[in-house]
Design a protein around this motif. Structure first.
Motif, PDB file in Angstrom:
ATOM      1  N   TYR A   8     -15.223   0.495  -6.611  1.00  0.00           N
ATOM      2  CA  TYR A   8     -14.532   1.258  -5.573  1.00  0.00           C
ATOM      3  C   TYR A   8     -15.110   1.024  -4.176  1.00  0.00           C
ATOM      4  N   GLN A  23     -10.678   7.072  14.219  1.00  0.00           N
ATOM      5  CA  GLN A  23     -12.140   7.118  14.226  1.00  0.00           C
ATOM      6  C   GLN A  23     -12.713   6.962  15.635  1.00  0.00           C
ATOM      7  N   THR A  26     -12.486  10.455  16.927  1.00  0.00           N
ATOM      8  CA  THR A  26     -13.509  11.300  16.287  1.00  0.00           C
ATOM      9  C   THR A  26     -14.890  10.946  16.840  1.00  0.00           C
ATOM     10  N   GLU A  62     -28.899   8.285   7.661  1.00  0.00           N
ATOM     11  CA  GLU A  62     -27.535   8.805   7.484  1.00  0.00           C
ATOM     12  C   GLU A  62     -26.792   7.873   6.531  1.00  0.00           C
ATOM     13  N   GLY A  66     -20.583   5.935   9.220  1.00  0.00           N
ATOM     14  CA  GLY A  66     -19.355   5.704   9.975  1.00  0.00           C
ATOM     15  C   GLY A  66     -19.677   5.393  11.418  1.00  0.00           C
ATOM     16  N   SER A  87     -18.784  -0.251   5.826  1.00  0.00           N
ATOM     17  CA  SER A  87     -17.630  -0.722   6.595  1.00  0.00           C
ATOM     18  C   SER A  87     -18.078  -1.378   7.895  1.00  0.00           C
ATOM     19  N   ALA A 131     -21.489   9.046   2.162  1.00  0.00           N
ATOM     20  CA  ALA A 131     -21.796   8.935   0.733  1.00  0.00           C
ATOM     21  C   ALA A 131     -21.418  10.231   0.019  1.00  0.00           C
TER      22      ALA A 131
HETATM   23  C1  LIG Z   1     -15.350  10.171   7.399  1.00  0.00           C
HETATM   24  S1  LIG Z   1     -16.458   8.828   7.614  1.00  0.00           S
HETATM   25  C2  LIG Z   1     -17.900   9.847   7.705  1.00  0.00           C
HETATM   26  C3  LIG Z   1     -18.938   9.332   8.615  1.00  0.00           C
HETATM   27  C4  LIG Z   1     -19.048   9.991   9.971  1.00  0.00           C
HETATM   28  N1  LIG Z   1     -19.397  11.381   9.850  1.00  0.00           N
HETATM   29  C5  LIG Z   1     -17.804   9.745  10.774  1.00  0.00           C
HETATM   30  O1  LIG Z   1     -16.896  10.596  10.755  1.00  0.00           O
HETATM   31  O2  LIG Z   1     -17.685   8.692  11.411  1.00  0.00           O
HETATM   32  C6  LIG Z   1     -16.659   8.118   5.984  1.00  0.00           C
HETATM   33  C7  LIG Z   1     -17.588   6.927   5.954  1.00  0.00           C
HETATM   34  O3  LIG Z   1     -18.052   6.738   4.592  1.00  0.00           O
HETATM   35  C8  LIG Z   1     -18.219   5.359   4.442  1.00  0.00           C
HETATM   36  N2  LIG Z   1     -18.336   4.967   3.035  1.00  0.00           N
HETATM   37  C9  LIG Z   1     -17.373   4.506   2.204  1.00  0.00           C
HETATM   38  N3  LIG Z   1     -17.899   4.179   1.023  1.00  0.00           N
HETATM   39  C10 LIG Z   1     -19.232   4.447   1.086  1.00  0.00           C
HETATM   40  C11 LIG Z   1     -20.311   4.291   0.179  1.00  0.00           C
HETATM   41  N4  LIG Z   1     -20.131   3.836  -1.051  1.00  0.00           N
HETATM   42  N5  LIG Z   1     -21.548   4.635   0.601  1.00  0.00           N
HETATM   43  C12 LIG Z   1     -21.729   5.117   1.854  1.00  0.00           C
HETATM   44  N6  LIG Z   1     -20.735   5.280   2.748  1.00  0.00           N
HETATM   45  C13 LIG Z   1     -19.510   4.948   2.379  1.00  0.00           C
HETATM   46  C14 LIG Z   1     -17.000   4.770   5.122  1.00  0.00           C
HETATM   47  O4  LIG Z   1     -17.132   3.406   5.384  1.00  0.00           O
HETATM   48  C15 LIG Z   1     -16.901   5.637   6.360  1.00  0.00           C
HETATM   49  O5  LIG Z   1     -17.545   5.062   7.452  1.00  0.00           O
END
Ligand SMILES: C[S@@+](CC[C@H](N)C(=O)[O-])C[C@H]1O[C@@H](n2cnc3c(N)ncnc32)[C@H](O)[C@@H]1O
Length: 256
Positions: A8, A23, A26, A62, A66, A87, A131
Motif C-alpha cells: 500500500y 496541500q 494547508t 515527524e 507531508g 511522497s 504514519a
Molecule cells: C495529511 S498528510 C499529513 C502530514 C501533514 N500533517 C500535512 O498535512 O502535510 C499525510 C502524509 O502521510 C504520508 N504517508 C503516506 N504513506 C505513509 C507511510 N507509509 N508512512 C509515513 N507517511 C506516509 C503522505 O505521503 C502524506 O504526506
C-alpha cells in the motif's frame, strides 16, 4: 518500500503526490500559524496541550511529515526536527516552504514502516495524520519504538476508530449516526473512489500494540467539536463531531 506486506505504500505515496493544490493551501496555513492548531476543526494548542512543554534541544521525528508544518512548529519551539515522508511531491512542498519561511531541517524520503535512521536517536516521534493513519500500525509503532530514546515520547493524531465505523464509502459523504462497519477486525481500510489505503484500530488493539512495543500510555485525548463547527473536510460535520469523538490523540512514553 515496494510490494508484499507494504504494497500500500506506493499506492498512498502516489495519491499524495497528486494532492498538490489542497496541500499548498494547508501548508501555507500551517507554516504561517503563530500557534499550532490540530486536526479537522483546528483545535488550538493552548486548549489541546499536545506538545511537550519543553522542546528546547530535543531531537524530534515527524513520521509522514507531508508539508512539514508540524516540524516547523517544533523547530520554532527549539527542537531539532527531521521530517520523513514517502511522497516526493509532499516533500517538494515542504522544501518550498522551508525556503519561503527561512527554516531548514532534514527531510528524508522514506515510509514510516522503514526509516533509514539510527536506533534511539529521538526524544519525540510525532505524526499528525501521517504514519498515524497511512502506515500499518503493526509496522510503524515498532519502528517508532526503535527510533526513540528511553523516556522519549510518541504523539500521534488521526481519525477516531468510531468515526471510521460511521463514514460511508463514497468520497466526501459525511459520517452518519449509524455503525456501518464492524468494530471487531478493524485494521485496513481501502477507499475505492480515490484509491488509497488507511489503517485504524480499536482502542484495545492500540493499547496492546503500544504496550507490546515498550510504551507506557500517558493519555488518549478525544476531540469534541462545537456543534456549529465547520471544516473543508466533507466526511464529518459539526453535529456528529459534537456528539462523538471525531479524532483521537495518543500520547505514550517509551519505557526506560
Ligand atoms: C495529511 S498528510 C499529513 C502530514 C501533514 N500533517 C500535512 O498535512 O502535510 C499525510 C502524509 O502521510 C504520508 N504517508 C503516506 N504513506 C505513509 C507511510 N507509509 N508512512 C509515513 N507517511 C506516509 C503522505 O505521503 C502524506 O504526506
Amino acid at each position: 518500500m515496494g510490494g508484499g506486506r507494504f504494497d500500500y505504500v506506493a499506492v498512498n505515496a502516489d495519491a499524495w503526490d497528486r494532492r498538490r493544490e489542497d496541500q499548498l493551501r494547508t501548508a501555507r496555513r500551517g507554516w504561517s500559524a503563530t500557534e499550532p492548531t490540530w486536526g479537522i476543526f483546528a483545535v488550538p494548542e493552548r486548549t489541546a496541550r499536545l506538545l511537550p512543554a519543553d522542546l528546547e534541544g530535543k531531537d524530534a521525528l515527524e513520521l509522514g511529515c507531508g508539508t512539514a508544518y508540524v516540524s516547523a512548529w517544533l523547530a520554532r519551539r527549539g527542537a531539532a526536527p527531521v521530517g520523513v515522508d514517502p511522497s516526493a511531491g509532499q516533500l517538494a512542498i515542504a522544501r518550498q516552504f522551508q525556503g519561503e519561511f527561512g527554516l531548514s531541517f532534514p527531510l528524508v524520503r522514506a515510509s514510516g514502516e522503514q526509516v533509514p535512521l539510527r536506533d534511539g536517536s529521538f526524544d519525540l516521534v510525532i505524526s499528525e495524520y501521517g504514519a498515524a493513519i497511512w502506515a500499518d500500525p503493526y509496522a510503524w509503532i515498532p519502528e517508532a519504538s526503535r527510533l526513540l530514546r528511553p523516556g522519549g515520547e510518541l504523539i500521534f493524531l488521526g481519525n477516531s476508530g468510531l468515526l471510521m465505523l460511521c463514514v460511508p464509502e463514497e468520497d466526501e459523504t459525511p459520517a452518519t449516526a449509524e455503525l456501518l462497519r464492524p468494530h471487531f477486525g478493524m485494521h485496513r481500510f481501502e477507499w475505492p473512489d480515490d484509491p488509497t489505503i488507511e489503517f485504524h484500530l480499536g482502542h484495545g488493539d492500540w493499547i496492546r500494540l503500544l504496550r507490546r512495543n515498550g510504551f507506557e500510555i500517558l493519555d488518549l485525548v478525544e476531540f469534541q467539536a462545537p456543534v456549529d463547527a465547520t471544516s473543508s473536510y466533507g466526511f464529518v460535520e459539526g453535529w456528529w463531531a459534537n456528539r462523538w469523538p471525531y479524532e483521537e490523540v495518543w500520547r505514550a512514553r517509551k519505557q526506560a
